[in-house]
Design an enzyme around this catalytic site. Structure first.
Site, PDB file in Angstrom:
ATOM      1  N   SER A 153       5.506  -1.232  -1.150  1.00 25.31           N
ATOM      2  CA  SER A 153       4.932  -0.592  -2.570  1.00 25.31           C
ATOM      3  C   SER A 153       6.093   0.342  -3.236  1.00 25.31           C
ATOM      4  O   SER A 153       7.107   0.956  -2.266  1.00 25.31           O
ATOM      5  CB  SER A 153       4.062   0.444  -2.000  1.00 25.31           C
ATOM      6  OG  SER A 153       3.577   1.361  -3.225  1.00 25.31           O
ATOM      7  N   THR A 171       0.839  -1.227  -0.222  1.00 25.94           N
ATOM      8  CA  THR A 171       0.055  -0.130  -0.029  1.00 25.94           C
ATOM      9  C   THR A 171       0.801   1.157   0.050  1.00 25.94           C
ATOM     10  O   THR A 171       1.806   1.220   0.671  1.00 25.94           O
ATOM     11  CB  THR A 171      -0.801   0.010   1.036  1.00 25.94           C
ATOM     12  OG1 THR A 171       0.022  -0.304   2.327  1.00 25.94           O
ATOM     13  CG2 THR A 171      -2.066  -0.870   1.045  1.00 25.94           C
ATOM     14  N   HIS A 174      -6.945  -4.707  -7.308  1.00 24.34           N
ATOM     15  CA  HIS A 174      -6.375  -3.521  -7.076  1.00 24.34           C
ATOM     16  C   HIS A 174      -7.077  -2.661  -5.755  1.00 24.34           C
ATOM     17  O   HIS A 174      -7.269  -1.671  -5.909  1.00 24.34           O
ATOM     18  CB  HIS A 174      -6.060  -2.511  -8.169  1.00 24.34           C
ATOM     19  CG  HIS A 174      -4.930  -1.526  -7.797  1.00 24.34           C
ATOM     20  ND1 HIS A 174      -3.942  -1.640  -8.722  1.00 24.34           N
ATOM     21  CD2 HIS A 174      -4.532  -0.403  -7.016  1.00 24.34           C
ATOM     22  CE1 HIS A 174      -2.871  -0.766  -8.315  1.00 24.34           C
ATOM     23  NE2 HIS A 174      -3.477  -0.065  -7.503  1.00 24.34           N
ATOM     24  N   TYR A 222       6.140  -0.974 -10.073  1.00 25.73           N
ATOM     25  CA  TYR A 222       5.319  -0.344 -11.180  1.00 25.73           C
ATOM     26  C   TYR A 222       6.224   0.076 -12.368  1.00 25.73           C
ATOM     27  O   TYR A 222       7.422   0.330 -12.058  1.00 25.73           O
ATOM     28  CB  TYR A 222       4.772   1.121 -10.832  1.00 25.73           C
ATOM     29  CG  TYR A 222       3.361   0.822 -10.000  1.00 25.73           C
ATOM     30  CD1 TYR A 222       2.135   0.469 -10.735  1.00 25.73           C
ATOM     31  CD2 TYR A 222       3.434   1.598  -8.947  1.00 25.73           C
ATOM     32  CE1 TYR A 222       1.048   0.435  -9.970  1.00 25.73           C
ATOM     33  CE2 TYR A 222       2.087   1.445  -8.275  1.00 25.73           C
ATOM     34  CZ  TYR A 222       1.265   0.986  -8.730  1.00 25.73           C
ATOM     35  OH  TYR A 222      -0.304   0.910  -7.943  1.00 25.73           O
ATOM     36  N   ARG A 269      -9.704  -0.512  -7.007  1.00 24.18           N
ATOM     37  CA  ARG A 269      -9.658   0.884  -7.255  1.00 24.18           C
ATOM     38  C   ARG A 269      -9.436   1.235  -8.736  1.00 24.18           C
ATOM     39  O   ARG A 269      -8.878   2.262  -9.200  1.00 24.18           O
ATOM     40  CB  ARG A 269      -8.439   1.498  -6.405  1.00 24.18           C
ATOM     41  CG  ARG A 269      -8.283   1.388  -4.854  1.00 24.18           C
ATOM     42  CD  ARG A 269      -7.311   1.213  -4.148  1.00 24.18           C
ATOM     43  NE  ARG A 269      -6.443   2.149  -4.189  1.00 24.18           N
ATOM     44  CZ  ARG A 269      -6.525   3.470  -3.227  1.00 24.18           C
ATOM     45  NH1 ARG A 269      -7.797   3.390  -2.328  1.00 24.18           N
ATOM     46  NH2 ARG A 269      -5.813   4.170  -3.205  1.00 24.18           N
ATOM     47  N   GLY A 273      -4.499  -5.218   2.690  1.00 29.21           N
ATOM     48  CA  GLY A 273      -4.094  -3.875   2.437  1.00 29.21           C
ATOM     49  C   GLY A 273      -4.479  -2.904   3.289  1.00 29.21           C
ATOM     50  O   GLY A 273      -3.895  -2.375   4.140  1.00 29.21           O
ATOM     51  N   ASP A 307      -5.750 -11.412  -2.914  1.00 31.50           N
ATOM     52  CA  ASP A 307      -5.630  -9.820  -2.497  1.00 31.50           C
ATOM     53  C   ASP A 307      -7.024  -9.187  -2.487  1.00 31.50           C
ATOM     54  O   ASP A 307      -7.642  -9.296  -3.356  1.00 31.50           O
ATOM     55  CB  ASP A 307      -4.466  -9.241  -3.204  1.00 31.50           C
ATOM     56  CG  ASP A 307      -4.374  -7.745  -2.992  1.00 31.50           C
ATOM     57  OD1 ASP A 307      -3.590  -7.353  -2.054  1.00 31.50           O
ATOM     58  OD2 ASP A 307      -5.247  -6.980  -3.655  1.00 31.50           O
ATOM     59  N   GLY A 308      -7.483  -8.656  -1.465  1.00 31.37           N
ATOM     60  CA  GLY A 308      -8.670  -7.996  -1.362  1.00 31.37           C
ATOM     61  C   GLY A 308      -9.895  -8.152  -0.754  1.00 31.37           C
ATOM     62  O   GLY A 308     -10.430  -9.612  -0.936  1.00 31.37           O
ATOM     63  N   THR A 347       2.822  -5.278 -10.757  1.00 34.80           N
ATOM     64  CA  THR A 347       1.434  -4.661 -10.845  1.00 34.80           C
ATOM     65  C   THR A 347       1.217  -4.528 -12.180  1.00 34.80           C
ATOM     66  O   THR A 347       1.928  -3.953 -12.938  1.00 34.80           O
ATOM     67  CB  THR A 347       1.211  -3.580  -9.938  1.00 34.80           C
ATOM     68  OG1 THR A 347       1.256  -3.830  -8.462  1.00 34.80           O
ATOM     69  CG2 THR A 347      -0.296  -3.066 -10.268  1.00 34.80           C
ATOM     70  N   VAL A 383     -10.217  -9.140   2.431  1.00 38.70           N
ATOM     71  CA  VAL A 383     -10.080  -9.932   3.821  1.00 38.70           C
ATOM     72  C   VAL A 383     -10.139  -9.005   4.967  1.00 38.70           C
ATOM     73  O   VAL A 383      -9.357  -8.018   5.095  1.00 38.70           O
ATOM     74  CB  VAL A 383      -8.731 -10.686   3.721  1.00 38.70           C
ATOM     75  CG1 VAL A 383      -8.433 -11.390   4.970  1.00 38.70           C
ATOM     76  CG2 VAL A 383      -8.956 -11.640   2.728  1.00 38.70           C
ATOM     77  N   SER A 401      -6.009 -10.100  -7.957  1.00 41.52           N
ATOM     78  CA  SER A 401      -6.043  -8.842  -7.167  1.00 41.52           C
ATOM     79  C   SER A 401      -7.024  -8.108  -8.180  1.00 41.52           C
ATOM     80  O   SER A 401      -6.867  -8.126  -9.596  1.00 41.52           O
ATOM     81  CB  SER A 401      -4.853  -8.113  -7.077  1.00 41.52           C
ATOM     82  OG  SER A 401      -5.119  -7.006  -6.511  1.00 41.52           O
ATOM     83  N   ARG A 441     -10.987   7.557  -9.399  1.00 40.37           N
ATOM     84  CA  ARG A 441     -11.191   7.696  -8.155  1.00 40.37           C
ATOM     85  C   ARG A 441     -11.663   8.727  -7.548  1.00 40.37           C
ATOM     86  O   ARG A 441     -11.070   9.870  -7.467  1.00 40.37           O
ATOM     87  CB  ARG A 441     -10.100   7.053  -7.135  1.00 40.37           C
ATOM     88  CG  ARG A 441      -9.411   5.738  -7.708  1.00 40.37           C
ATOM     89  CD  ARG A 441      -7.932   5.465  -7.159  1.00 40.37           C
ATOM     90  NE  ARG A 441      -7.400   4.516  -7.799  1.00 40.37           N
ATOM     91  CZ  ARG A 441      -6.120   4.101  -7.460  1.00 40.37           C
ATOM     92  NH1 ARG A 441      -5.376   4.736  -6.489  1.00 40.37           N
ATOM     93  NH2 ARG A 441      -5.735   3.197  -7.911  1.00 40.37           N
TER      94      ARG A 441
END
Length: 368
Positions: free
Chosen positions: A106, A78, A254, A129, A257, A308, A285-286, A155, A288, A252, A164
């Site tokens: 990250s 994150t 993300h 990235y 997002r 995250g 991922d996501g 990623t 939990v 994932s 967003r």
């Protein structure tokens, strides 16, 4: 008030943090349908517990890419953790290490790979990235290797930043006292103010939209570290990831997002697991927030999960102690779920321990 579950940290973080910071962490893309669905989908999966099994000793330990960890609960990457708490990534690294689990740092951390390594021993992965300037990428990967990071989590769902709306309304930008520490020496550490989200503008300017499978191959030529592909939610991309040398897959979206109206990751997990055919480990991922969620993911074939938002919310609330508590609460809940389901080790958690909305009915048809 005593905190008794992971979710309670979110309200505390909201009260403590500036609106711009909280909204950045909490929000999802557009209508935030997938953001809610990441949670809601777990609630539609039910247990089929087995009884009268000796559960006096429970072993939650596992290995990830050959590294032994205390439980299948790890920390997802994150960004901008010092926006939540002054100790930021340092605190998270220490909490992960104390819990005997993996932290993923990250690319957009507010502490550098070297700074995080300096917190002491621990198994750490580096989320990457891919920037337009490949020299920047190569340099970053080399630094992560030198700092003792054990894997790269690439990623792959962010050729452009998702929309967003909270960040647009807030004109999100990194607070002036913070920088993207890994890029400081490369003149890429600052984020300018923009007419919408400062991060969206930064991504548009720096992140490579041409990223494709050939770049996954290229990455393998510049590092010997295993590469986890993060952001896969279909069988087709799972097969391509395996063909292109991925060491593992992180299912994932993300944190909901990027693209709204994608399925919850727990709903996409089984498709990916089946397509992987056991050739590489698959992680989730996501969404939990409970030990029961961890069990459900493992029953559907995940080798482990990443958290995250619970990390940044607990970090905002209580710093390192908060992150430690989140990891401990999830561990305790997961252990209890295993006991009450009749499982004493991770290998005993099977698909038969759960029932999902997409399962065929188990009740045999009545004889005519």
């Amino acid at each position: 008030m005593e905190i008794t579950n992971v979710t309670e940290y979110q309200a505390i973080a909201k009260a403590k943090l500036p609106k711009m910071a909280y909204d950045y962490y909490a929000s999802g893309a557009e209508d935030e349908w997938s953001l809610e669905e990441n949670r809601n989908a777990f609630s539609r999966i039910l247990f089929r517990p087995r009884i009268l099994i000796d559960v006096s000793k429970i072993d939650m330990s596992t290995t990830v890419l050959g590294f032994k960890i205390s439980m299948p609960i790890m920390i997802a990457p994150t960004a901008f953790q010092k926006m939540a708490h002054p100790e930021g990534e340092y605190a998270t690294a220490r909490a992960a290490s104390a819990a005997g689990t993996i932290m993923t740092l990250s690319s957009w951390a507010t502490s550098s790979v070297e700074e995080v390594a300096s917190t002491g021993p621990g198994i750490r992965f580096f989320q990457l990235y891919v920037y337009k300037d490949r020299n920047v990428v190569a340099q970053l990967v080399r630094r992560a290797e030198r700092a003792g990071f054990k894997a790269i989590a690439l990623t792959v769902d962010t050729p452009r930043l998702g929309r967003r709306e909270a960040d647009i309304k807030n004109r999100f930008t990194l607070p002036p006292f913070l920088t993207l520490k890994n890029f400081e020496g490369l003149d890429l550490g600052k984020m300018d103010k923009a007419n919408d989200s400062g991060l969206a503008s930064y991504v548009a300017g720096q992140i490579d939209r041409t990223l494709s499978w050939k770049d996954v191959k290229w990455l393998q030529t510049i590092t010997s570290l295993p590469i986890l592909v993060k952001g896969v939610i279909t069988a087709e991309d799972t097969r391509l990831a395996v063909q292109n040398g991925a060491a593992g897959i992180i299912v994932s979206n993300h944190g909901a997002r990027q693209l709204d109206y994608v399925p919850a990751t727990i709903s996409a997990l089984e498709e990916v697991v089946k397509a992987a055919q056991g050739r590489v480990p698959v992680f989730l991922d996501g969404g939990v927030r409970r030990g029961t969620d961890v069990f459900k993911a493992l029953a559907l074939g995940a080798s482990g999960i990443f958290i995250g938002r619970p990390v940044v919310f607990s970090l905002a609330a209580e710093g390192e102690a908060g992150v430690r508590k989140v990891l401990q609460m999830l561990r305790d809940e997961f252990e209890l779920t295993m006991a009450l389901s009749g499982c004493t080790s991770l290998s005993e958690i099977t698909r038969n321990h759960i029932v999902t909305p997409w399962d065929a009915p188990r009740i045999p048809a009545a004889k005519l």
